[in-house]
Write a protein that holds these residues in place. Sequence first.
Motif, PDB file in Angstrom:
ATOM      1  N   UNK A 147       0.841  -1.208   0.000  1.00  0.00           N
ATOM      2  CA  UNK A 147       0.000   0.000   0.000  1.00  0.00           C
ATOM      3  C   UNK A 147       0.874   1.255   0.000  1.00  0.00           C
ATOM      4  N   UNK A 149       3.765   1.743  -1.261  1.00  0.00           N
ATOM      5  CA  UNK A 149       4.775   1.962  -2.295  1.00  0.00           C
ATOM      6  C   UNK A 149       4.222   2.613  -3.552  1.00  0.00           C
ATOM      7  N   UNK A 150       2.970   3.084  -3.537  1.00  0.00           N
ATOM      8  CA  UNK A 150       2.460   3.888  -4.657  1.00  0.00           C
ATOM      9  C   UNK A 150       2.585   3.133  -5.976  1.00  0.00           C
ATOM     10  N   UNK A 151       2.135   1.899  -5.982  1.00  0.00           N
ATOM     11  CA  UNK A 151       2.282   1.078  -7.169  1.00  0.00           C
ATOM     12  C   UNK A 151       1.067   0.157  -7.260  1.00  0.00           C
ATOM     13  N   UNK A 152       0.419   0.155  -8.428  1.00  0.00           N
ATOM     14  CA  UNK A 152      -0.846  -0.593  -8.546  1.00  0.00           C
ATOM     15  C   UNK A 152      -0.610  -2.094  -8.471  1.00  0.00           C
ATOM     16  N   UNK A 153       0.457  -2.565  -9.104  1.00  0.00           N
ATOM     17  CA  UNK A 153       0.724  -4.004  -9.078  1.00  0.00           C
ATOM     18  C   UNK A 153       1.038  -4.457  -7.655  1.00  0.00           C
ATOM     19  N   UNK A 155      -0.035  -3.162  -4.952  1.00  0.00           N
ATOM     20  CA  UNK A 155      -1.249  -3.179  -4.146  1.00  0.00           C
ATOM     21  C   UNK A 155      -2.040  -4.461  -4.403  1.00  0.00           C
ATOM     22  N   UNK A 156      -2.152  -4.831  -5.683  1.00  0.00           N
ATOM     23  CA  UNK A 156      -2.842  -6.087  -5.997  1.00  0.00           C
ATOM     24  C   UNK A 156      -2.154  -7.262  -5.310  1.00  0.00           C
TER      25      UNK A 156
END
Lengths: 379, 134
Positions: A147, A149-153, A155-156
């Motif tokens: 959460x 690290x500002x990264x969509x992958x 977060x998934x």
Amino acid sequence: MGANSAAFAQSLQTWIGAGPLWLWALVSAAAVIFLLALPFGGLATYAERKISADFQDRIGPNRVGPWGLFQIFADLVKMLAKEDFIPKGADRFLFNLAPALVVIGACGAFAVLPLGRQLIGADVNIGILYLFAITTVIAPGLLLGSWGSQNKWSLLGGMRAAAQIVSYEIPVALSILPVVLISGTLQVGLIVDQQGWSWASSAAGTPHFWNLFHNPFCFLSAFLLFVGGLAETNRIPFDLPEAESELVSGFNTEFSGIRFGLYALGEFCDVFVMSAMVTALYLGGWQIPFITLEQFLFPIPSGLIALIQFTVFLLKTLFLVFVVMWLRWTLPRLRVDQLMGLCWKGLVPLALFCVFGTAVWMWVFGGRSIAQLIAGFGG
Amino acid sequence: METGFITIFWYLVVAGLTVPLMLLVGALLRPRQRNVGRSGAAYECGEDPVGSPWVKFNIRFYLVAIVFIIFDVEIAALFPVATLYKKAVESGSAGLVFAEIFAFVGLLLLGLMYCWVRGDLDWVKGIAQARPVK
């Protein structure tokens, strides 16, 4: 119980002589973490690459030192010297906190691992519950790191990690219950003690053989524990949180340098803890089949006994770690829905069945194991 | 008994201190260059990231979490009973304890079957299965 609860610290105090017990407790903690947990994490990265290479008919690391063994030091220096990068817009607090949680969760669990009768860090009477509680700290570590690290992958991957670790907690806890039913204690040291073997075993409450062979249900639930543990530690075939073919590198994409190193270290320590748990609960911990070291043909000094027990425990655990790495090159990764299906529709009912089965077995046969029944018929 | 927990405390302290220690050693070792020729944005998948990842999305996680909490509490309550089971077997009152465990685990099993039939355990819910919100 009080005499045994801090076995390693007390052994150190006895062997060396002076000093307050709390100090020896600190020394024992530092010794296990810095001489066992972290070196294991480093060596495991090397071993994993070497074993992977063997499975794929490659050579693997062979440049640095003999058989490439010093590769871990090269890796360490490289990671330490790499730029400490935190992405712009990331949550710096969570980004810093996450690796710490993973390391605390994995290394903290070493406290109750039965490395040997005299080498258990803390043989407390809630040992198994503590093991659960502290390894669960890893899940928020992965989730917060992803959460933050500002990264969509990422977060998934973090979401998958949370769902997966939380779900597989259930079959793991359930497949430990048979052992608790059999041994009647949550103290890991006592559970291992009860898996000893003695030829003069006609008295009531005799030590029986490894819990794995106590009854058929235990045999099954040992495998359930191992499979659940694989998922808990995010290892292939359950490595969906970092699934590199879909999520770049999952929850640790943005982590580089020593932060990534700490993540990897924590994960490998977690694998060790999981294997050690299976070893202690089902494979007899430090016990050697058919031999009781304390009542051997000739008396063995206590220091040597500790060393032998530690070696035996380490061998069993490292074998399981090898199986984990073996599985990595054997099985393909599961899909998310298959993963959740396997847990809730496969492992949980099976584990419940094993709990029931063991309870019925205990009731019907008065708590005797298969070995004891056979011995009973013979005599 | 206390020394055991003191040891656990030290384990947590030492493990917790390892991380800042490693970061400190790294900070002392590495050359002092920062963000040379880069934007400092997240790597993501190599391209410049578009938008923030901190959005609401359906994580299909809520029901699993609820089922997990119910199961975990029941298991936590089951451990003390399981601890006493061996003594009960030895003293001959295993039937009572077994009935207790059976009631507990039976309830768990019923709940699991309920969730299973309702389809709450399916991670991917097809469009045909979707129930409209009333």
